[in-house]
Design a protein around this motif. Structure first.
Motif, short mmCIF file in Angstrom:
data_model
loop_
_atom_site.label_atom_id
_atom_site.label_comp_id
_atom_site.label_asym_id
_atom_site.label_seq_id
_atom_site.Cartn_x
_atom_site.Cartn_y
_atom_site.Cartn_z
N ASN A 94 0.91 -1.31 0.02
CA ASN A 94 -0.08 -0.15 0.03
C ASN A 94 0.68 1.08 -0.09
OD1 ASN A 94 -1.90 -1.93 0.28
ND2 ASN A 94 -2.81 -1.01 2.12
N VAL A 95 2.03 1.26 0.63
CA VAL A 95 2.87 2.38 0.67
C VAL A 95 3.88 2.38 -0.40
CG1 VAL A 95 4.46 3.70 2.19
CG2 VAL A 95 2.38 2.69 3.03
N HIS A 96 4.48 1.20 -0.55
CA HIS A 96 5.59 1.24 -1.49
C HIS A 96 5.39 0.65 -2.77
CE1 HIS A 96 8.94 1.11 1.91
NE2 HIS A 96 8.33 2.28 1.72
N GLY A 97 4.16 0.29 -3.04
CA GLY A 97 3.56 -0.01 -4.38
C GLY A 97 4.03 -1.62 -4.82
N PHE A 98 4.47 -2.27 -3.88
CA PHE A 98 4.82 -3.64 -4.47
C PHE A 98 3.63 -4.25 -5.02
CE2 PHE A 98 9.12 -4.93 -2.28
CZ PHE A 98 9.47 -3.51 -2.48
N THR A 99 3.93 -5.17 -5.94
CA THR A 99 2.73 -6.38 -6.40
C THR A 99 2.84 -7.35 -5.44
OG1 THR A 99 4.27 -7.70 -7.55
CG2 THR A 99 3.39 -5.66 -8.86
N ALA A 100 1.73 -8.05 -5.32
CA ALA A 100 1.67 -9.29 -4.45
C ALA A 100 2.80 -10.09 -4.59
CB ALA A 100 0.43 -10.08 -4.91
N LEU A 101 3.29 -10.41 -5.97
CA LEU A 101 4.60 -11.21 -5.94
C LEU A 101 5.59 -10.69 -5.50
CD1 LEU A 101 5.80 -13.67 -7.36
CD2 LEU A 101 5.84 -12.23 -9.55
N GLN A 102 5.88 -9.21 -5.86
CA GLN A 102 7.04 -8.78 -4.97
C GLN A 102 7.01 -8.86 -3.67
OE1 GLN A 102 6.32 -4.87 -7.15
NE2 GLN A 102 8.21 -5.14 -8.59
N ALA A 103 5.83 -8.52 -2.98
CA ALA A 103 5.93 -8.42 -1.60
C ALA A 103 5.96 -9.97 -0.99
CB ALA A 103 4.47 -7.98 -1.26
N GLY A 104 5.67 -11.02 -1.84
CA GLY A 104 5.83 -12.31 -1.30
C GLY A 104 7.40 -12.81 -1.47
N LEU A 105 8.01 -12.26 -2.42
CA LEU A 105 9.43 -12.60 -2.47
C LEU A 105 10.15 -11.86 -1.19
CD1 LEU A 105 9.80 -12.30 -6.59
CD2 LEU A 105 9.86 -14.28 -4.93
N ALA A 106 9.77 -10.44 -1.20
CA ALA A 106 10.39 -9.72 -0.04
C ALA A 106 10.36 -10.36 1.10
CB ALA A 106 9.73 -8.19 0.05
N PHE A 107 9.50 -11.30 1.38
CA PHE A 107 9.12 -12.17 2.66
C PHE A 107 10.15 -13.14 2.80
CE2 PHE A 107 5.07 -9.83 3.53
CZ PHE A 107 5.28 -9.82 4.84
N LEU A 108 10.83 -13.51 1.58
CA LEU A 108 11.83 -14.65 1.69
C LEU A 108 12.87 -14.39 2.73
CD1 LEU A 108 12.28 -15.63 -2.03
CD2 LEU A 108 10.88 -16.90 -0.16
#
Length: 217
Positions: free
Chosen positions: A47-61
């Motif tokens: 919501n703030v940085h504009g990540f897609t769901a896929l990008q956010a998921g990868l960020a959680f790695l």
């Protein structure tokens, strides 16, 4: 009814077990603090940085690997030191890491600025996760291990529900009626407050850990 039953589902005498009660308290606080972080990280990233769901998921790695490593570290520490010492160490590390996440939770910050805090907080979280279940099982007879685990698991879920409600309410208190960049800044500011409160809650968990025996097992 449980107190009068000949074969109670949850024997009330288990509440006389100091380790179990401490473990239940810690599981409650764990999910009210550490357990709330993924929600706020998701909101921050998408919501703030504009990540897609896929990008956010990868960020959680990154935090996922850190947590996995922390559980292994926690297992080794718990076999070498006392459960109390392991919990205290994990909580201190987790609180420091969670506080460090705050500096990367600005509306204009990058994901890389979050990484140090995510790694340190994740390692602490993994250590506490391992040790708190050991605490909950200590001093409980073999036949009642399942009951003790269920009691601790119940507090885990209750802690998550209450912690999320409280932190979300506080984090969103100033976002009403805002749009655009103003909304993003207000959301990020609220998330920073939530992270600070989570870090404070982790420190508060030290009180529960301190009632455990300090001698190595």
């Amino acid at each position: 009814m449980e107190a009068r039953s000949a074969d109670p589902l949850m024997p009330l005498r288990l509440f006389h077990n100091r380790s179990l009660v401490a473990g239940m308290t810690i599981t409650f606080l764990f999910m009210g603090t550490f357990g709330a972080l993924p929600y706020f990280l998701t909101v921050l990233l998408q919501n703030v940085h504009g990540f897609t769901a896929l990008q956010a998921g990868l960020a959680f790695l990154v935090p996922s690997v850190a947590i996995a490593a922390g559980t292994q570290v926690g297992e080794r520490l718990a076999t070498r030191f006392s459960t109390r010492a392991t919990l205290v160490g994990g909580m201190v590390i987790g609180a420091i890491g969670t506080a460090l996440i705050v500096s990367g939770a600005n509306a204009d910050s990058s994901y890389l600025s979050l990484v140090p805090g995510l790694i340190i907080s994740g390692v602490g979280q993994g250590i506490v996760w391992t040790a708190m279940w050991i605490a909950a099982a200590s001093g409980v007879s073999h036949d009642e291990q399942g009951v003790a685990s269920g009691m601790a698991s119940t507090m885990l879920n209750v802690g998550n529900a209450i912690g999320m409600v409280v932190l979300i309410a506080i984090a969103n208190r100033n976002v009403g009626g805002l749009t655009g960049d103003a909304l993003k800044i207000a959301v990020a500011d609220g998330i920073q407050v939530a992270f600070w409160l989570a870090a404070a809650g982790i420190v508060f968990s030290l009180l529960a850990a301190m009632v455990l025996p300090g001698k190595p097992k």
